[in-house]
Each structure stands twice: as structure tokens, then as C-alpha cells.
Design a protein around this motif. Structure first.
Motif, PDB file in Angstrom:
ATOM      1  N   ALA A 191       0.833  -1.206   0.000  1.00 50.07           N
ATOM      2  CA  ALA A 191       0.000   0.000   0.000  1.00 50.07           C
ATOM      3  C   ALA A 191       0.873   1.264   0.000  1.00 50.07           C
ATOM      4  CB  ALA A 191      -0.938  -0.001   1.209  1.00 50.07           C
ATOM      5  N   GLN A 192       1.954   1.258   0.784  1.00 54.27           N
ATOM      6  CA  GLN A 192       2.871   2.401   0.782  1.00 54.27           C
ATOM      7  C   GLN A 192       3.540   2.526  -0.590  1.00 54.27           C
ATOM      8  OE1 GLN A 192       5.257   1.089   4.120  1.00 54.27           O
ATOM      9  NE2 GLN A 192       4.405   2.696   5.451  1.00 54.27           N
ATOM     10  N   GLY A 193       3.991   1.408  -1.124  1.00 52.21           N
ATOM     11  CA  GLY A 193       4.639   1.418  -2.432  1.00 52.21           C
ATOM     12  C   GLY A 193       3.742   1.987  -3.523  1.00 52.21           C
ATOM     13  N   ALA A 194       2.442   1.739  -3.420  1.00 53.42           N
ATOM     14  CA  ALA A 194       1.494   2.235  -4.414  1.00 53.42           C
ATOM     15  C   ALA A 194       1.374   3.756  -4.395  1.00 53.42           C
ATOM     16  CB  ALA A 194       0.123   1.597  -4.193  1.00 53.42           C
ATOM     17  N   THR A 195       1.829   4.402  -3.322  1.00 57.90           N
ATOM     18  CA  THR A 195       1.749   5.868  -3.238  1.00 57.90           C
ATOM     19  C   THR A 195       2.938   6.542  -3.923  1.00 57.90           C
ATOM     20  OG1 THR A 195       2.915   6.064  -1.108  1.00 57.90           O
ATOM     21  CG2 THR A 195       0.501   5.721  -1.040  1.00 57.90           C
ATOM     22  N   LEU A 196       3.965   5.779  -4.272  1.00 58.20           N
ATOM     23  CA  LEU A 196       5.132   6.369  -4.924  1.00 58.20           C
ATOM     24  C   LEU A 196       4.782   6.741  -6.358  1.00 58.20           C
ATOM     25  CD1 LEU A 196       7.916   3.955  -3.642  1.00 58.20           C
ATOM     26  CD2 LEU A 196       7.306   6.214  -2.733  1.00 58.20           C
ATOM     27  N   LYS A 197       5.241   7.884  -6.786  1.00 47.72           N
ATOM     28  CA  LYS A 197       4.927   8.387  -8.117  1.00 47.72           C
ATOM     29  C   LYS A 197       5.766   7.725  -9.209  1.00 47.72           C
ATOM     30  CE  LYS A 197       4.684  12.746 -10.657  1.00 47.72           C
ATOM     31  NZ  LYS A 197       4.909  14.187 -10.599  1.00 47.72           N
ATOM     32  N   HIS A 198       7.029   7.429  -8.900  1.00 43.62           N
ATOM     33  CA  HIS A 198       7.959   7.014  -9.950  1.00 43.62           C
ATOM     34  C   HIS A 198       8.467   5.578  -9.859  1.00 43.62           C
ATOM     35  CE1 HIS A 198       8.113  11.070 -11.472  1.00 43.62           C
ATOM     36  NE2 HIS A 198       8.379  11.520 -10.251  1.00 43.62           N
ATOM     37  N   PHE A 199       8.132   4.865  -8.809  1.00 50.57           N
ATOM     38  CA  PHE A 199       8.666   3.513  -8.647  1.00 50.57           C
ATOM     39  C   PHE A 199       7.532   2.519  -8.445  1.00 50.57           C
ATOM     40  CE2 PHE A 199      12.098   6.304  -7.364  1.00 50.57           C
ATOM     41  CZ  PHE A 199      13.175   5.776  -8.070  1.00 50.57           C
ATOM     42  N   ALA A 200       7.543   1.475  -9.251  1.00 54.34           N
ATOM     43  CA  ALA A 200       6.563   0.397  -9.104  1.00 54.34           C
ATOM     44  C   ALA A 200       7.130  -0.658  -8.166  1.00 54.34           C
ATOM     45  CB  ALA A 200       6.256  -0.229 -10.468  1.00 54.34           C
ATOM     46  N   TRP A 201       6.256  -1.375  -7.510  1.00 50.47           N
ATOM     47  CA  TRP A 201       6.638  -2.425  -6.552  1.00 50.47           C
ATOM     48  C   TRP A 201       7.662  -3.384  -7.159  1.00 50.47           C
ATOM     49  CZ3 TRP A 201       5.899  -2.927  -1.465  1.00 50.47           C
ATOM     50  CH2 TRP A 201       6.069  -4.178  -0.882  1.00 50.47           C
ATOM     51  N   HIS A 202       7.453  -3.777  -8.427  1.00 51.80           N
ATOM     52  CA  HIS A 202       8.323  -4.778  -9.063  1.00 51.80           C
ATOM     53  C   HIS A 202       9.726  -4.264  -9.374  1.00 51.80           C
ATOM     54  CE1 HIS A 202       6.819  -2.666 -12.671  1.00 51.80           C
ATOM     55  NE2 HIS A 202       7.974  -3.017 -13.194  1.00 51.80           N
ATOM     56  N   GLU A 203       9.964  -2.954  -9.279  1.00 52.89           N
ATOM     57  CA  GLU A 203      11.306  -2.415  -9.544  1.00 52.89           C
ATOM     58  C   GLU A 203      12.272  -2.659  -8.392  1.00 52.89           C
ATOM     59  OE1 GLU A 203      11.584   1.467 -11.772  1.00 52.89           O
ATOM     60  OE2 GLU A 203       9.480   1.542 -11.098  1.00 52.89           O
ATOM     61  N   TRP A 204      11.733  -2.927  -7.206  1.00 56.70           N
ATOM     62  CA  TRP A 204      12.556  -3.143  -6.020  1.00 56.70           C
ATOM     63  C   TRP A 204      12.887  -4.626  -5.913  1.00 56.70           C
ATOM     64  CZ3 TRP A 204      13.757   1.373  -3.583  1.00 56.70           C
ATOM     65  CH2 TRP A 204      12.914   2.464  -3.814  1.00 56.70           C
ATOM     66  N   HIS A 205      14.124  -4.934  -5.559  1.00 56.85           N
ATOM     67  CA  HIS A 205      14.515  -6.334  -5.371  1.00 56.85           C
ATOM     68  C   HIS A 205      13.882  -6.905  -4.104  1.00 56.85           C
ATOM     69  CE1 HIS A 205      16.917  -9.905  -5.942  1.00 56.85           C
ATOM     70  NE2 HIS A 205      17.388  -9.790  -4.713  1.00 56.85           N
ATOM     71  N   HIS A 206      13.918  -6.136  -3.036  1.00 58.73           N
ATOM     72  CA  HIS A 206      13.321  -6.526  -1.747  1.00 58.73           C
ATOM     73  C   HIS A 206      12.437  -5.388  -1.240  1.00 58.73           C
ATOM     74  CE1 HIS A 206      15.622 -10.182  -1.188  1.00 58.73           C
ATOM     75  NE2 HIS A 206      16.751  -9.528  -1.381  1.00 58.73           N
ATOM     76  N   PRO A 207      11.302  -5.143  -1.871  1.00 58.11           N
ATOM     77  CA  PRO A 207      10.489  -3.988  -1.471  1.00 58.11           C
ATOM     78  C   PRO A 207      10.040  -4.020  -0.017  1.00 58.11           C
ATOM     79  CG  PRO A 207       9.263  -5.426  -2.959  1.00 58.11           C
ATOM     80  CD  PRO A 207      10.686  -5.916  -2.943  1.00 58.11           C
ATOM     81  N   ALA A 208       9.794  -5.191   0.524  1.00 55.25           N
ATOM     82  CA  ALA A 208       9.338  -5.271   1.913  1.00 55.25           C
ATOM     83  C   ALA A 208      10.425  -4.867   2.899  1.00 55.25           C
ATOM     84  CB  ALA A 208       8.835  -6.678   2.225  1.00 55.25           C
ATOM     85  N   LEU A 209      11.685  -4.858   2.462  1.00 58.42           N
ATOM     86  CA  LEU A 209      12.799  -4.475   3.338  1.00 58.42           C
ATOM     87  C   LEU A 209      13.189  -3.004   3.186  1.00 58.42           C
ATOM     88  CD1 LEU A 209      15.155  -7.581   2.873  1.00 58.42           C
ATOM     89  CD2 LEU A 209      13.436  -7.183   4.660  1.00 58.42           C
ATOM     90  N   VAL A 210      12.585  -2.312   2.219  1.00 59.83           N
ATOM     91  CA  VAL A 210      12.927  -0.917   1.955  1.00 59.83           C
ATOM     92  C   VAL A 210      12.225  -0.011   2.970  1.00 59.83           C
ATOM     93  CG1 VAL A 210      12.715   0.960   0.271  1.00 59.83           C
ATOM     94  CG2 VAL A 210      13.330  -1.344  -0.501  1.00 59.83           C
ATOM     95  N   ASP A 211      12.974   0.914   3.539  1.00 60.22           N
ATOM     96  CA  ASP A 211      12.429   1.923   4.448  1.00 60.22           C
ATOM     97  C   ASP A 211      11.535   2.859   3.622  1.00 60.22           C
ATOM     98  OD1 ASP A 211      12.609   4.783   5.571  1.00 60.22           O
ATOM     99  OD2 ASP A 211      13.387   3.602   7.243  1.00 60.22           O
ATOM    100  N   PHE A 212      10.275   2.975   4.011  1.00 56.77           N
ATOM    101  CA  PHE A 212       9.336   3.773   3.226  1.00 56.77           C
ATOM    102  C   PHE A 212       9.749   5.243   3.157  1.00 56.77           C
ATOM    103  CE2 PHE A 212       5.139   6.082   2.933  1.00 56.77           C
ATOM    104  CZ  PHE A 212       4.991   5.888   1.568  1.00 56.77           C
ATOM    105  N   GLY A 213      10.255   5.799   4.234  1.00 54.67           N
ATOM    106  CA  GLY A 213      10.723   7.186   4.207  1.00 54.67           C
ATOM    107  C   GLY A 213      11.836   7.380   3.190  1.00 54.67           C
ATOM    108  N   PHE A 214      12.739   6.407   3.115  1.00 56.84           N
ATOM    109  CA  PHE A 214      13.826   6.489   2.128  1.00 56.84           C
ATOM    110  C   PHE A 214      13.259   6.377   0.717  1.00 56.84           C
ATOM    111  CE2 PHE A 214      17.225   4.715  -0.503  1.00 56.84           C
ATOM    112  CZ  PHE A 214      18.201   5.685  -0.311  1.00 56.84           C
ATOM    113  N   ALA A 215      12.278   5.508   0.516  1.00 55.48           N
ATOM    114  CA  ALA A 215      11.645   5.369  -0.799  1.00 55.48           C
ATOM    115  C   ALA A 215      10.974   6.681  -1.209  1.00 55.48           C
ATOM    116  CB  ALA A 215      10.648   4.218  -0.791  1.00 55.48           C
ATOM    117  N   GLN A 216      10.340   7.354  -0.253  1.00 54.44           N
ATOM    118  CA  GLN A 216       9.731   8.656  -0.539  1.00 54.44           C
ATOM    119  C   GLN A 216      10.793   9.682  -0.920  1.00 54.44           C
ATOM    120  OE1 GLN A 216       7.577   8.840   3.277  1.00 54.44           O
ATOM    121  NE2 GLN A 216       5.719   9.188   2.071  1.00 54.44           N
TER     122      GLN A 216
END
Length: 130
Positions: free
Chosen positions: A4-29
Motif C-alpha cells: 500500500a505504501q509502495g502504491a503511493t510512490l509516483k515514480h517507482f513500481a513495486w516490481h522495480e525493487w529487489h526486496h520492497p518489503a525491506l525498503v524503508d518507506f521514508g527512504f523510498a519517498q
């Protein structure tokens, strides 16, 4: 980061991350804001790592911010002008967050490493030609 957090990103899709569940959402933002400011695609070549992946990575430090989901490696920009635009975007978006920026460019390895430093550390810039 959750789906759900990943879906709020404007430029990155969930599948672009190797380990999206391990990514800090603040850093992704933060990275999403950098991409907006830069104005060109950012290609992730490495993001969050498991301890095993980090140990196997070239120079994988046991204190790597990749282990916290607060670091990425990006494909090196295609031109010098793009590199300057990217560096300017990163520093514009960092606000008060200390960052680690490594520009590695050579025939065998070219990438941009971008990470959040721990609070209280100064930002750092490293340039390396391999």
C-alpha cells in the motif's frame, strides 16, 4: 515498505525493487522526490539487501545502510549533464537528512550509491574511478 505504501510512490513500481518489503518507506519517498526533481528515470541496480546478499556484495560492509533499506545503487547517468542534474536533485531533496553519495565510474563498474547516514553524521561525497 508495504504494498500500500509502495502504491503511493509516483515514480517507482513495486516490481522495480529487489526486496520492497525491506525498503524503508521514508527512504523510498526521498528517492521518489529525487526522481521528481531530477526529471529523468532512475534505474535501481541494488536496494535493500539481506545479510547474506550484503556479505556477498563487493565491499559489503556489515554496517551498510542497504541492510536497513536506506540505500540504493543506481545506474550511472548517461551524460555529465545528467550527473550534475542528479547530484543537484539529491542535495536539494536531502533537507536536513545526512546522506552518503558515492559516484563510481569506470569500465568495470559504474553506479551511483545513495544512502541515508545515521542521524548526527555529516553528509559525505565520494568520487571513484575504477
Amino acid at each position: 515498505m508495504t504494498p500500500a505504501q509502495g502504491a503511493t510512490l509516483k515514480h517507482f513500481a513495486w516490481h522495480e525493487w529487489h526486496h520492497p518489503a525491506l525498503v524503508d518507506f521514508g527512504f523510498a519517498q526521498f528517492l521518489d522526490a529525487v526522481r521528481t526533481e531530477y526529471g529523468f528515470p532512475l534505474i535501481l541496480t541494488s536496494d535493500a539487501r539481506t545479510p547474506t546478499e550484503n556479505a556477498a556484495a563487493s565491499g559489503g560492509s556489515p554496517t551498510s545502510r542497504h541492510l536497513l533499506g536506506q540505500a540504493v545503487d543506481l545506474r550511472f547517468p548517461p551524460t555529465a549533464n545528467h550527473l550534475w542534474l542528479l547530484v543537484a536533485a539529491i542535495f536539494h531533496c536531502q533537507r536536513s537528512q545526512p546522506i552518503e553519495l558515492e559516484l563510481v565510474h569506470g569500465p568495470s563498474d559504474s553506479h551511483v550509491h545513495l544512502a541515508w547516514h545515521a542521524t548526527g553524521r555529516a553528509s559525505s561525497l565520494e568520487v571513484a574511478a575504477t
